[in-house]
Design a protein around this motif. Structure first.
Motif, PDB file in Angstrom:
ATOM      1  N   LEU A   7       0.831  -1.206   0.000  1.00 20.83           N
ATOM      2  CA  LEU A   7       0.000   0.000   0.000  1.00 20.83           C
ATOM      3  C   LEU A   7       0.865   1.255   0.000  1.00 20.83           C
ATOM      4  CD1 LEU A   7      -2.989  -0.769   2.366  1.00 20.83           C
ATOM      5  CD2 LEU A   7      -3.089  -0.156  -0.027  1.00 20.83           C
ATOM      6  N   ILE A   8       1.954   1.239   0.798  1.00 23.06           N
ATOM      7  CA  ILE A   8       2.789   2.444   0.852  1.00 23.06           C
ATOM      8  C   ILE A   8       3.458   2.683  -0.491  1.00 23.06           C
ATOM      9  CG2 ILE A   8       4.910   3.362   1.878  1.00 23.06           C
ATOM     10  CD1 ILE A   8       3.996   2.574   4.499  1.00 23.06           C
ATOM     11  N   ALA A   9       3.824   1.605  -1.195  1.00 20.78           N
ATOM     12  CA  ALA A   9       4.489   1.781  -2.482  1.00 20.78           C
ATOM     13  C   ALA A   9       3.507   1.896  -3.630  1.00 20.78           C
ATOM     14  CB  ALA A   9       5.437   0.611  -2.730  1.00 20.78           C
ATOM     15  N   LEU A  10       2.192   1.723  -3.370  1.00 21.77           N
ATOM     16  CA  LEU A  10       1.196   1.654  -4.445  1.00 21.77           C
ATOM     17  C   LEU A  10       1.179   2.943  -5.257  1.00 21.77           C
ATOM     18  CD1 LEU A  10      -1.102  -0.288  -5.410  1.00 21.77           C
ATOM     19  CD2 LEU A  10      -2.644   1.128  -4.098  1.00 21.77           C
ATOM     20  N   GLY A  11       1.452   2.816  -6.545  1.00 19.82           N
ATOM     21  CA  GLY A  11       1.492   3.992  -7.402  1.00 19.82           C
ATOM     22  C   GLY A  11       2.915   4.370  -7.764  1.00 19.82           C
ATOM     23  N   GLY A  12       3.868   4.040  -6.881  1.00 20.76           N
ATOM     24  CA  GLY A  12       5.282   4.177  -7.202  1.00 20.76           C
ATOM     25  C   GLY A  12       5.760   5.590  -7.495  1.00 20.76           C
ATOM     26  N   SER A  13       5.221   6.608  -6.804  1.00 21.77           N
ATOM     27  CA  SER A  13       5.769   7.943  -6.993  1.00 21.77           C
ATOM     28  C   SER A  13       7.071   8.057  -6.188  1.00 21.77           C
ATOM     29  CB  SER A  13       4.768   8.990  -6.521  1.00 21.77           C
ATOM     30  OG  SER A  13       4.612   8.911  -5.140  1.00 21.77           O
ATOM     31  N   LYS A  14       7.858   9.075  -6.478  1.00 23.37           N
ATOM     32  CA  LYS A  14       9.190   9.182  -5.864  1.00 23.37           C
ATOM     33  C   LYS A  14       9.162   9.165  -4.333  1.00 23.37           C
ATOM     34  CE  LYS A  14      12.728  11.038  -8.809  1.00 23.37           C
ATOM     35  NZ  LYS A  14      13.701  12.124  -8.966  1.00 23.37           N
ATOM     36  N   PRO A  15       8.371  10.052  -3.696  1.00 24.62           N
ATOM     37  CA  PRO A  15       8.393  10.019  -2.233  1.00 24.62           C
ATOM     38  C   PRO A  15       7.939   8.682  -1.670  1.00 24.62           C
ATOM     39  CG  PRO A  15       6.688  11.489  -3.036  1.00 24.62           C
ATOM     40  CD  PRO A  15       7.523  11.128  -4.196  1.00 24.62           C
ATOM     41  N   GLN A  16       6.956   8.053  -2.328  1.00 22.56           N
ATOM     42  CA  GLN A  16       6.482   6.771  -1.826  1.00 22.56           C
ATOM     43  C   GLN A  16       7.570   5.715  -1.865  1.00 22.56           C
ATOM     44  OE1 GLN A  16       2.812   6.673  -4.334  1.00 22.56           O
ATOM     45  NE2 GLN A  16       2.064   5.564  -2.577  1.00 22.56           N
ATOM     46  N   LEU A  17       8.322   5.685  -2.996  1.00 17.61           N
ATOM     47  CA  LEU A  17       9.384   4.684  -3.115  1.00 17.61           C
ATOM     48  C   LEU A  17      10.433   4.909  -2.041  1.00 17.61           C
ATOM     49  CD1 LEU A  17       9.786   4.464  -6.968  1.00 17.61           C
ATOM     50  CD2 LEU A  17       8.872   2.752  -5.430  1.00 17.61           C
TER      51      LEU A  17
END
Lengths: 126, 506
Positions: free
Chosen positions: B147-157
């Protein structure tokens, strides 16, 4: 074996932790794998190393004949290996993705979420 | 006697998630399944709470394998309270996600992941087996990772690398602790372990050593000082529909486990462990609130406040009297609701104003007075202004602290409350009260446009916030039912014979 395996487990823990503390992505992954392995080995060793039979009870007996190896740690170990496999697979894909997106191999470059003023534009986390 | 009601909070989200997977990329169907699942989960957990309220501790032996051998599910009042709180928060976050999350993320399996995460939370709360606890934690964590990585935008990664690494280590520590406990005592059933530990004549040092592994592992998961650094670095990165649920619930689940294990199992050498927890709780409060004071991002301030509030919950465990544990339980439930509510408010503000940075925000009070009023209620509740819910939790904890003479810790907790008000006032001034920054005129125009086009959407986003605010007001203004439940839950926790007898059928 009773001396050798605990020493090996300790060595694996040390190596895993040392590599996790590295800045390099690849070493982070290897470190996580070694640490997971060390944990699994620890579970195995702490269930006592009994040489002898399995805990399968023969046809007419009421209990398994001594000495037999405790099956519970082995069952735990099996579960832990599978879970560890899943987590490590995810971590590998994640780190590959991070490498592609950021174009860096150095964990110290990834410090923007820790900083107060220097940050990603708000749009990035929509 | 078997109580199948215990299995429902696990099976309902599991079946919901599987059904959602059958309708991959068909959001309409997934939403319908989600509504049905969330509502039935809520009904099942409410029923579970009322059953444990009337009949005491319920147990189910899975597969009919009797207690110390098979896996047992146990529900006492504390665990059913947690299950109910997670179901309530689940409904709110689900409603918010209907319009508060971009379709690209929803298409990659947000709904099944949310349901599996809820299953993991319920599993941790209901299990009565130490290894099973670890497995549920992994179920919960892997859903959090994705869930935290879902979407894979820079801050999330970036956030998820930190989150994954540290939580992997925490889980390993937990597993090492479980292995040690099994190696010393030869059992994994928590009730049998409680008997064995209390009867143990030697090995006290080794058992305490094992408990330290649990303390470190669960301390990382629940972000206790000095193990909290991953939390403010990762919790603010995913979109609000994700971070609200994770921020509201997951650290509290770690703390739930800590309270459960250190009241039921690790009661030896309390003269060493409890002072350690006492110091840790005080430092957690202070460091969290000081960290928040320095931040300039809406979500980061809230993230640091999670750390600060964890200190209060730990304070109850460290004081270790019935009143203190009851205070902790009340505080956990209150904090799950309030924290999720505040995160959702920041999401609504972002949706209508396009920023989380305090500097770029302003004048929300003028456009959305209802949202501002709800923020005031939630923020004052977080700070503990009477008669809102945070007050009762802090009152119980402070009273318990004064009764055992921990004046220093009580003084710390009260001054941290004042600093909490300071942070909340900062958000209020910057986001709601001050004039809109004049820098970009286009933002005003864009905002007017949003207000015309998206009015139904914005209204829908207000709905879960309103729901949670009403829940907060309910447990604050009519605190008696929850306080008495918390007291009885703490009685159950401190008299472990009740738990042991219920599980081992003595």
């Amino acid at each position: 074996m009773d001396i050798l395996l605990p020493v090996l487990v300790g060595f694996l823990f040390a190596a895993g932790l040392y590599l996790i503390l590295h800045r390099h992505f690849f070493k982070l992954i290897i470190g996580m794998m070694l640490f997971g392995l060390a944990t699994n080995m620890f579970l195995f060793v702490i269930g006592r190393l009994t040489r002898g039979n399995t805990a399968i009870i023969a046809g007419t007996d009421q209990v398994a004949s001594e000495p037999f190896a405790d099956p519970v740690p082995q069952a735990l170990l099996l579960t832990a290996i599978v879970i560890g496999f899943g987590v490590q697979a995810f971590a590998i894909v994640l780190i590959k993705r991070v490498y592609q997106v950021f174009g860096t191999n150095d964990l110290d470059d990834l410090d923007k979420t820790d900083r107060i003023h220097e940050k990603y534009p708000d749009k990035a986390s929509e | 006697m078997q109580h199948l009601i215990l299995v429902l909070p696990l099976l309902i989200p599991l079946y919901g998630a599987i059904l959602c997977l059958f309708f991959w990329r068909k959001l309409g169907v997934q939403r319908v399944i989600g509504v049905a699942t969330q509502l039935s989960l809520c009904a099942a957990s409410a029923y579970l709470l009322s059953e444990t309220d009337q009949a005491g501790i319920l147990t189910t032996h899975i597969g009919n394998w009797e207690a110390p051998f098979g896996i047992t599910l146990v529900a006492d009042l504390f665990s059913s309270l947690m299950v109910v709180a997670s179901a309530v928060v689940g409904i709110a976050v689900f409603v918010f996600s209907l319009r508060g999350l971009s379709n690209a993320r929803l298409l990659y399996g947000y709904y099944p992941l949310l349901l599996l995460l809820q299953m993991g939370v319920n599993g941790v709360c209901l299990t009565g087996d130490l290894f099973n606890l670890y497995v549920w934690f992994e179920v919960l964590l892997i859903c959090c990772f994705v869930l935290i990585a879902l979407g894979g935008s820079k801050p999330q990664l970036e956030g998820s690398i930190k989150y994954v690494t540290i939580n992997f280590l925490a889980s390993s520590f937990l597993l090492i602790g479980i292995g040690m406990v099994y190696g010393i005592l030869g059992s994994l059933n928590m009730a049998e372990l409680a008997v064995l530990i209390r009867a143990a004549e030697d090995n006290h040092g080794l058992i305490t050593l094992a408990s330290v592994f649990f303390l470190i592992g669960l301390g990382i998961k629940s972000a206790i000082f000095p193990l909290f650094f991953w939390l403010p670095a990762s919790y603010h990165t995913p979109p609000i529909a994700i971070s609200a649920f994770i921020a509201g619930l997951i650290t509290k689940v770690g703390l739930y486990t800590l309270i459960r294990l250190f009241t039921l199992l690790f009661v030896l050498n309390q003269d060493i462990v409890l002072p350690l927890l006492l110091v840790a709780s005080g430092l957690t409060m202070v460091v969290g609130v000081l960290g928040a004071a320095a931040q300039v991002d809406f979500r980061k301030i809230l993230s640091f406040h999670i750390v600060s509030q964890i200190g209060y919950m730990l304070m109850g465990l460290a004081i270790f009297t019935p009143l203190a544990i009851a205070g902790s339980i009340y505080f956990i439930i209150h904090n799950i609701l309030v924290k999720t509510c505040l995160f959702l408010i920041s999401g609504v503000v972002y949706r209508t104003n396009g920023s989380f940075t305090l500097k770029n925000l302003g004048g929300v009070y003028l456009f959305q007075p209802l949202l501002a009023a709800m923020f005031v209620i939630a923020a004052f509740s977080l700070a503990g202004i009477p008669p809102l819910s945070g007050f009762w939790g802090k009152f119980m904890l402070a009273k318990a602290g004064l009764e055992v003479g921990q004046f220093g810790l009580v003084a710390t907790s009260l001054s941290v409350s004042i600093l909490t008000i300071f942070s909340m006032t900062k958000i209020w001034n910057e986001v709601f009260w001050k004039k809109r920054p004049r820098t970009d005129v286009t933002a005003d125009a864009a905002m007017a446009e949003i207000n015309v086009a998206d009015k139904p959407v914005i209204r829908l986003l207000h709905l879960p916030v309103l729901f949670l605010v009403l829940a907060i007001l309910f447990i604050g203004l009519y605190a008696e039912p929850l306080v008495s439940l918390a007291f009885r839950a703490s009685e159950q926790l401190l008299n472990s014979e009740i738990y042991i007898n219920a599980v081992l059928l003595k």
